[in-house]
Design an enzyme around this catalytic site. Structure first.
Site, PDB file in Angstrom:
ATOM      1  N   HIS A 167      22.836  -2.414 -18.933  1.00 44.65           N
ATOM      2  CA  HIS A 167      23.426  -1.974 -17.674  1.00 44.65           C
ATOM      3  C   HIS A 167      22.967  -0.555 -17.338  1.00 44.65           C
ATOM      4  CE1 HIS A 167      27.181  -0.490 -15.401  1.00 44.65           C
ATOM      5  NE2 HIS A 167      26.366  -1.074 -14.549  1.00 44.65           N
TER       6      HIS A 167
ATOM      7  N   ASP B  83       2.837  -1.289  -7.197  1.00 45.12           N
ATOM      8  CA  ASP B  83       1.650  -1.806  -6.508  1.00 45.12           C
ATOM      9  C   ASP B  83       0.388  -1.405  -7.267  1.00 45.12           C
ATOM     10  OD1 ASP B  83       0.870   0.836  -5.657  1.00 45.12           O
ATOM     11  OD2 ASP B  83       1.980   0.615  -3.785  1.00 45.12           O
TER      12      ASP B  83
ATOM     13  N   ASP C  55      22.889  -3.596 -10.215  1.00 43.99           N
ATOM     14  CA  ASP C  55      24.057  -2.776 -10.532  1.00 43.99           C
ATOM     15  C   ASP C  55      24.933  -2.607  -9.289  1.00 43.99           C
ATOM     16  OD1 ASP C  55      25.901  -0.927 -11.420  1.00 43.99           O
ATOM     17  OD2 ASP C  55      24.418   0.320 -12.439  1.00 43.99           O
TER      18      ASP C  55
ATOM     19  N   TYR D  21       8.070   8.984  -8.516  1.00 44.88           N
ATOM     20  CA  TYR D  21       7.301   9.093  -9.756  1.00 44.88           C
ATOM     21  C   TYR D  21       8.175   9.585 -10.911  1.00 44.88           C
ATOM     22  CZ  TYR D  21       2.745   8.625  -7.335  1.00 44.88           C
ATOM     23  OH  TYR D  21       1.664   8.183  -6.621  1.00 44.88           O
TER      24      TYR D  21
ATOM     25  N   TYR E 251       2.703   1.630  -0.319  1.00 45.00           N
ATOM     26  CA  TYR E 251       4.109   1.964  -0.552  1.00 45.00           C
ATOM     27  C   TYR E 251       4.937   0.717  -0.842  1.00 45.00           C
ATOM     28  CZ  TYR E 251       2.365   6.376   0.962  1.00 45.00           C
ATOM     29  OH  TYR E 251       1.616   7.504   1.047  1.00 45.00           O
TER      30      TYR E 251
ATOM     31  N   ASN F 220       5.952  -0.025  -3.901  1.00 43.86           N
ATOM     32  CA  ASN F 220       6.650   0.198  -5.170  1.00 43.86           C
ATOM     33  C   ASN F 220       8.160   0.108  -4.979  1.00 43.86           C
ATOM     34  OD1 ASN F 220       4.155   1.024  -6.584  1.00 43.86           O
ATOM     35  ND2 ASN F 220       4.246   2.695  -5.108  1.00 43.86           N
TER      36      ASN F 220
END
Length: 141
Positions: A22, A30, A64, A112, A130, A132
């Protein structure tokens, strides 16, 4: 062979998903993302794309519901605030979670830094810019 495991979930990825607890996070990256240099655990899924992996993971892993955000997108700036692939992610999140999920948007360098702390990073061949995404694992209720 196992039943009901999506074909794009490799044995290594299945193991990682089982190990995660958890609050642990996983990045689906990508093809441009520096996955190898940022990953604690690197899963290579070359030839696959983020949407199919996202959909497959969400069939197995809860998000979550206790955190402010359980999904994070990487953005670069206002000019790229909503890449077209995010629309596809929204549809996948809506269908697989049957609830409204509002992803948080992180500036590239914030993304990052958060990715470096993730339990694992999945490297894909996704070519969309973009594309990711970070997922925070929830609990089975």
């Amino acid at each position: 062979m196992l039943k009901n495991i999506p074909h794009c979930i490799s044995p290594d990825l299945l193991k990682i998903l089982m190990e995660m607890g958890h609050g642990d996070e996983i990045v689906i990256a990508d093809g441009n993302f520096p996955a190898a240099s940022h990953a604690k655990n690197l899963i290579r899924l070359d030839g696959l794309h983020v949407p199919e992996i996202l959909e497959a993971i969400l069939t197995l892993m809860p998000l979550d519901t206790y955190a402010d955000s359980s999904v994070f997108y990487m953005m670069h700036g206002a000019e790229i605030s909503a890449p077209p692939i995010w629309r596809e992610y929204g549809e996948i999140l809506q269908i697989t979670k049957n609830q409204t999920v509002i992803p948080a948007k992180l500036e590239r360098f914030q993304f990052y830094e958060q990715a470096k702390e993730a339990y694992a990073i999945i490297a894909t061949s996704e070519q969309a810019l973009y594309a990711n995404i970070i997922l925070k694992k929830g609990v089975i209720t």
